[in-house]
Design a protein around this motif. Structure first.
Motif, short mmCIF file in Angstrom:
data_model
loop_
_atom_site.label_atom_id
_atom_site.label_comp_id
_atom_site.label_asym_id
_atom_site.label_seq_id
_atom_site.Cartn_x
_atom_site.Cartn_y
_atom_site.Cartn_z
N PRO A 174 0.91 -1.34 0.05
CA PRO A 174 0.10 -0.05 -0.14
C PRO A 174 0.81 1.28 0.00
CG PRO A 174 0.11 -0.73 2.19
CD PRO A 174 1.02 -1.82 1.29
N ARG A 175 2.40 1.17 -0.11
CA ARG A 175 3.15 2.29 -0.29
C ARG A 175 3.34 2.99 -1.72
NH1 ARG A 175 4.69 -1.88 2.71
NH2 ARG A 175 4.65 -1.54 4.89
N ALA A 176 2.51 2.37 -2.72
CA ALA A 176 2.75 2.86 -4.02
C ALA A 176 2.66 4.28 -4.15
CB ALA A 176 1.77 2.08 -4.99
N GLY A 177 3.50 4.90 -4.92
CA GLY A 177 3.55 6.32 -5.09
C GLY A 177 4.39 7.02 -3.88
N THR A 178 4.74 6.60 -3.10
CA THR A 178 5.74 7.12 -2.04
C THR A 178 6.94 7.33 -2.86
OG1 THR A 178 4.79 5.98 -0.27
CG2 THR A 178 7.04 6.87 0.26
N PRO A 179 7.74 8.59 -2.73
CA PRO A 179 9.00 8.53 -3.14
C PRO A 179 10.25 7.68 -2.86
CG PRO A 179 8.15 10.80 -2.47
CD PRO A 179 7.36 9.80 -2.01
N CYS A 180 10.86 7.32 -3.59
CA CYS A 180 11.75 6.05 -3.17
C CYS A 180 12.87 6.73 -2.27
CB CYS A 180 12.47 5.67 -4.48
SG CYS A 180 11.42 4.61 -5.51
N SER A 181 12.99 8.03 -2.26
CA SER A 181 14.11 8.81 -1.41
C SER A 181 13.48 8.71 0.00
CB SER A 181 14.30 9.98 -1.61
OG SER A 181 13.20 10.77 -1.72
#
Length: 559
Positions: free
Chosen positions: A456-463
């Motif tokens: 459910p963390r899709a869209g969270t910046p990879c940084s």
């Protein structure tokens, strides 16, 4: 770009390593290049080379240095980026944000392999307990080194193969030329080397006669005939049948076909076709027992999987194949030791994988998490010890949840099929299948496994760090479906993929680094150097392109 198994150099690259005392032909090394001046200075960005094709300087296959990255271009020139506190190879210690540095070898040197490693695979200022050391192999079989191994506060600079040098001398690349019989006194001359590998604070080198030469810090089970550190390469062909931290003396000797480094452990395939392992993180491949193993010892779990996969090659004296019993296993080992296996005869240069007929294509060793790729495309994984903090994220397959001996977690089993090669960071693994697709699994807290955060963390910046692991092999995100990937390469927390037409993508941590053997962390910009450069933004005055300054990035096109 074309891949030759001796390195990754770019369009039309074909470099052959030194074998049997003769340097084979070097062809197609430079593709459509006109030069007004050579790479005479230490900085890639200020070089005055005029090119029609931007030189691809992309990471070497096995670099586990925490804060820096080694890269080779198609000319066989080696560059180091990021944190160079232990030396840039030229006697300097440039700032971590400074331009990539070309390591100055003697004129005419063509580097074919290179590797770096940091003690404990840990981020830091690269001083004290966490020094970084580097090694390189050129096309004539010469070995070069610089930097420091553990212990970093005392004599770590004296354990890179060049004897009792000073810390200042260790910042400049130098040739490893002498050998030893006791670790302290030089007693011979190192022969030409065909394969160079690393296992944390150790250097491992294979010559054309199948001899393993090892040197470095002895506290992590250096496979030499003596205990303790080794300032020079020592002959390491003696094996044992006794588990434990004993020196390699009085046992049988074998000729090696291939050698494989890793995190805290290493392995080799003998010319008999058998798998031996050693190191701080060693096991029998069958139980939860974690053995601190100094001398190379047969790995029953790995060998039994090998015998089952290739019943026509592994038989006992009566011609019987493996049937799952200890008696039959012992009988096959006894028979194999009588003579070299034709498919594994001779020593093999394997900087990426073994492309010959010997059944073992690749071996790799994470922190208590071995993996083995066979020529049939089956990639096996397993765990060492019941401590799931270390090995579990690397399995890439379903297993039972038991932590007791006999659990499927501790037995080599197939995680993926149709695999051409794999490359691993400190916390994740990437596998390339024969159809040209890249798959990843492992810890994904900075997108280092698959280039994107999952639901459910899709869209969270990879940084932005999130607590996430990818349990099963999953396609790396955002590489166009129509692209056929022909090569992958990983540093501790970042991975690169290259397509047949020369395009390249990168994902994971440009400015994060390994922590505690199996994690990736963001320690802040003060200590972590830049690893990922966007070559699509390269110019004549800035041939490396633009640095990616984010802590981590999702999959981006970099060439």
């Amino acid at each position: 770009m074309a891949l030759d198994n001796t390195g990754w150099f770019g369009v039309g690259a074909r470099v052959s390593v030194f074998r049997g005392g003769a340097l084979l032909a070097i062809a197609g090394l430079v593709a459509t290049v006109s030069t007004s001046a050579g790479f005479n200075d230490a900085s890639f960005a200020t070089a005055t080379v005029k090119t029609e094709v931007t030189p691809a300087a992309l990471p070497v296959p096995h670099d586990q240095s925490a804060n820096s990255t080694l890269k080779i271009n198609r000319f066989g020139e080696l560059y180091v980026t990021g944190n160079r506190v232990t030396g840039d190879g030229n006697g300097g210690t440039p700032a971590i944000d400074s331009e990539p540095t070309r390591v100055n070898f003697p004129e005419g040197s063509i580097i074919t392999q290179a590797a770096g490693s940091t003690n404990d695979f840990h981020y830091s200022n690269n001083v004290g307990s966490y020094p970084t050391s580097f090694g390189a192999l050129d096309s004539t079989g010469k070995v070069w080194s610089w930097g420091r191994t553990f212990p970093g506060d005392t004599n770590g600079q004296q354990l890179i193969g060049r004897g009792p040098i000073t810390r200042l001398e260790s910042q400049t690349v130098g040739q490893v030329t002498q050998t030893t019989t006791n670790g302290v006194t030089a007693s011979g001359t190192l022969p030409p080397i065909i394969q160079l590998s690393r296992a944390e604070n150790q250097y491992l080198a294979l010559d054309a006669d199948g001899n393993l030469w090892a040197w470095g810090y002895g506290g992590e089970n250096l496979p030499t005939p003596f205990r303790g550190n080794s300032m020079y390469p020592a002959l390491s062909n003696t094996v044992t049948t006794t588990p434990g931290n004993r020196a390699c003396v009085g046992g049988d000797t074998v000729a090696w076909h291939s050698i494989w480094g890793g995190n805290n452990a290493a392995g080799a395939v003998s010319q008999n076709g058998l798998i031996y392992t050693w190191g701080y993180d060693n096991s029998d491949g069958e139980s939860t027992i974690h053995v601190s193993q100094r001398c190379p010892i047969l790995n029953p779990g790995a060998n039994k999987a090998l015998f089952s996969a290739y019943p026509d090659l592994y038989r006992d004296g009566a011609g019987n194949s493996y049937d799952g019993t200890v008696t039959r296993y012992d009988a096959i080992v006894e028979e194999m030791l009588r003579a070299p296996m034709p498919a594994c005869a001779g020593a093999k240069a394997t900087p990426v994988f073994d492309d010959g007929g010997c059944p073992v294509r690749q071996l790799g060793f994470g922190a208590r998490a071995p993996r083995m790729l066979l020529q049939n495309g089956d990639l096996y994984t397993w765990m060492i010890s019941p401590n799931t903090y270390y090995g579990f994220a690397f399995l890439g397959r379903e297993s039972d949840t038991s932590l007791t001996p006999g659990s499927s977690r501790y037995l080599p089993a197939v995680a993926m099929q149709n695999v051409r090669l794999f490359s691993a960071g400190v916390s994740s693994i990437t596998a390339l299948t024969h159809d040209g697709k890249a798959w990843g699994w492992g810890r994904n807290n900075f997108c280092q496994a698959i280039g994107v955060h999952q639901a459910p963390r899709a869209g969270t910046p990879c940084s932005v760090e999130v607590g996430e692991s990818v349990t099963l092999p999953t396609r790396v995100a955002d590489i166009p479906q129509e692209q056929t990937i022909d090569y992958i390469s990983s540093t501790q927390c970042a991975t690169w993929a290259q397509s047949a037409d020369g395009a390249a993508w990168a994902w994971g941590g440009g400015r994060i680094a390994g922590y505690d053997y199996v994690q990736c962390k963001d320690p802040g910009l003060r200590v972590v150097g830049i690893k990922i450069y966007d070559l699509t933004q390269a110019t004549e005055d800035n041939l490396f392109g633009l640095p990616v300054r984010a802590a981590a990035t999702g999959t981006i096109k970099v060439r």
